[in-house]
Design a protein around this motif. Structure first.
Motif, short mmCIF file in Angstrom:
data_model
loop_
_atom_site.label_atom_id
_atom_site.label_comp_id
_atom_site.label_asym_id
_atom_site.label_seq_id
_atom_site.Cartn_x
_atom_site.Cartn_y
_atom_site.Cartn_z
N UNK A 166 1.11 -1.17 -0.07
CA UNK A 166 -0.10 0.11 -0.01
C UNK A 166 0.70 1.31 -0.19
N UNK A 167 1.87 1.43 0.69
CA UNK A 167 3.04 2.48 0.68
C UNK A 167 3.36 2.47 -0.61
N UNK A 168 3.97 1.37 -1.24
CA UNK A 168 4.35 1.57 -2.62
C UNK A 168 3.48 2.10 -3.59
N UNK A 169 2.23 1.77 -3.76
CA UNK A 169 0.97 2.28 -4.47
C UNK A 169 1.06 3.70 -4.18
N UNK A 170 1.01 4.14 -2.86
CA UNK A 170 1.01 5.63 -2.69
C UNK A 170 2.34 6.37 -3.21
N UNK A 171 3.24 5.56 -3.28
CA UNK A 171 4.48 6.33 -3.66
C UNK A 171 4.41 6.60 -5.27
N UNK A 172 4.04 5.36 -5.75
CA UNK A 172 3.97 5.49 -7.46
C UNK A 172 3.07 6.28 -7.83
N UNK A 173 1.85 6.47 -7.10
CA UNK A 173 0.82 7.71 -7.51
C UNK A 173 1.48 8.90 -7.34
N UNK A 174 2.05 9.17 -6.45
CA UNK A 174 2.77 10.42 -6.14
C UNK A 174 3.58 10.95 -7.31
N UNK A 175 4.37 9.87 -7.59
CA UNK A 175 5.32 9.98 -8.55
C UNK A 175 4.81 10.35 -10.09
N UNK A 176 3.74 9.58 -10.29
CA UNK A 176 2.85 9.90 -11.37
C UNK A 176 2.11 11.15 -11.55
N UNK A 177 1.77 11.55 -10.45
CA UNK A 177 1.23 13.01 -10.39
C UNK A 177 2.17 13.95 -10.56
N UNK A 178 3.54 13.85 -10.28
CA UNK A 178 4.44 14.67 -10.65
C UNK A 178 4.94 14.63 -11.91
N UNK A 179 5.21 13.41 -12.47
CA UNK A 179 5.70 13.17 -13.61
C UNK A 179 5.30 11.85 -14.25
N UNK A 180 3.80 12.34 -14.88
CA UNK A 180 3.31 11.25 -15.60
C UNK A 180 3.18 11.48 -17.01
N UNK A 181 4.19 12.08 -17.53
CA UNK A 181 4.18 12.41 -18.85
C UNK A 181 5.21 11.34 -19.70
N UNK A 182 4.97 11.19 -21.02
CA UNK A 182 6.20 10.48 -21.75
C UNK A 182 5.79 8.97 -21.60
N UNK A 183 6.82 8.25 -22.25
CA UNK A 183 6.68 7.13 -22.45
C UNK A 183 6.75 6.03 -21.05
N UNK A 184 6.14 5.06 -21.12
CA UNK A 184 5.77 4.25 -19.92
C UNK A 184 7.25 4.12 -19.27
N UNK A 185 8.29 3.48 -20.18
CA UNK A 185 9.63 3.16 -19.64
C UNK A 185 10.17 4.19 -19.26
N UNK A 186 10.19 5.54 -19.65
CA UNK A 186 10.95 6.74 -19.12
C UNK A 186 10.17 7.20 -17.70
N UNK A 187 9.01 6.89 -17.66
CA UNK A 187 8.17 7.08 -16.12
C UNK A 187 8.77 6.17 -15.03
N UNK A 188 8.77 4.95 -15.67
CA UNK A 188 9.20 3.93 -14.50
C UNK A 188 10.79 4.15 -14.42
N UNK A 189 11.75 4.29 -15.08
CA UNK A 189 13.06 4.52 -14.96
C UNK A 189 13.23 5.80 -14.33
N UNK A 190 12.58 6.82 -14.40
CA UNK A 190 12.70 8.08 -13.41
C UNK A 190 12.20 7.92 -12.36
#
Length: 149
Positions: A84-108
């Motif tokens: 659940x913590x990791x889901x919240x962290x990924x959501x927060x990351x995507x809210x700030x950095x949700x643009x671009x290719x999937x691989x780029x978002x994951x690697x960032x």
């Protein structure tokens, strides 16, 4: 937790393969790494609108673990608080950095503080995070509030 080199993803397809391998339980056990957890969650959030990670990921991971011979109990396997913590962290990351290719978002994400293996320990004491209570159910942090994720 010890430091490990980050295992980045090479393509959108590599990220999607991890997510689909988790869902259909075909991902080899040795590929179910810290990075794979975050990549799968990112892909599921970004590309699977009917999949609700907070609701669906616990059972998905537990079934995957069991299919690979793992045990989900108070000392091993699925960990509710970290998930659940990791889901919240990924959501927060995507809210700030949700643009671009999937691989780029994951690697960032993987290169960011939120992607670090020890990131939950900024919020939880080691004793609490690795307790049976935290593994079996979601517990509130005892160091920093979740609002700071």
């Amino acid at each position: 937790m010890t430091d490990h080199p980050i295992r980045y993803f090479a393509s959108d397809e590599a990220v999607r393969r991890v997510a689909s391998g988790l869902l259909d339980r075909s991902l080899p056990k040795e590929e179910w790494t810290h990075e794979a957890h975050l990549a799968a969650c990112t892909c599921l959030l970004a590309e699977h609108p009917d999949f609700e990670p907070e609701r669906d990921l616990p059972g998905t991971i537990a079934r995957y673990n069991k299919s690979k011979g793992g045990v989900n109990d108070a000392t091993q396997g699925y960990h509710e608080t970290i998930t659940q913590f990791s889901i919240a962290a990924v959501r927060a990351h995507l809210a700030q950095d949700g643009e671009g290719r999937l691989v780029d978002r994951v690697n960032r994400l993987l290169a960011s503080e939120r992607g670090r293996r020890d990131y939950p320990l900024r919020f939880y004491s080691k004793a609490l995070l690795f307790s049976p209570e935290a593994r079996l159910g979601q517990v509130e942090p005892d160091v920093l509030p979740l609002a700071e994720v």
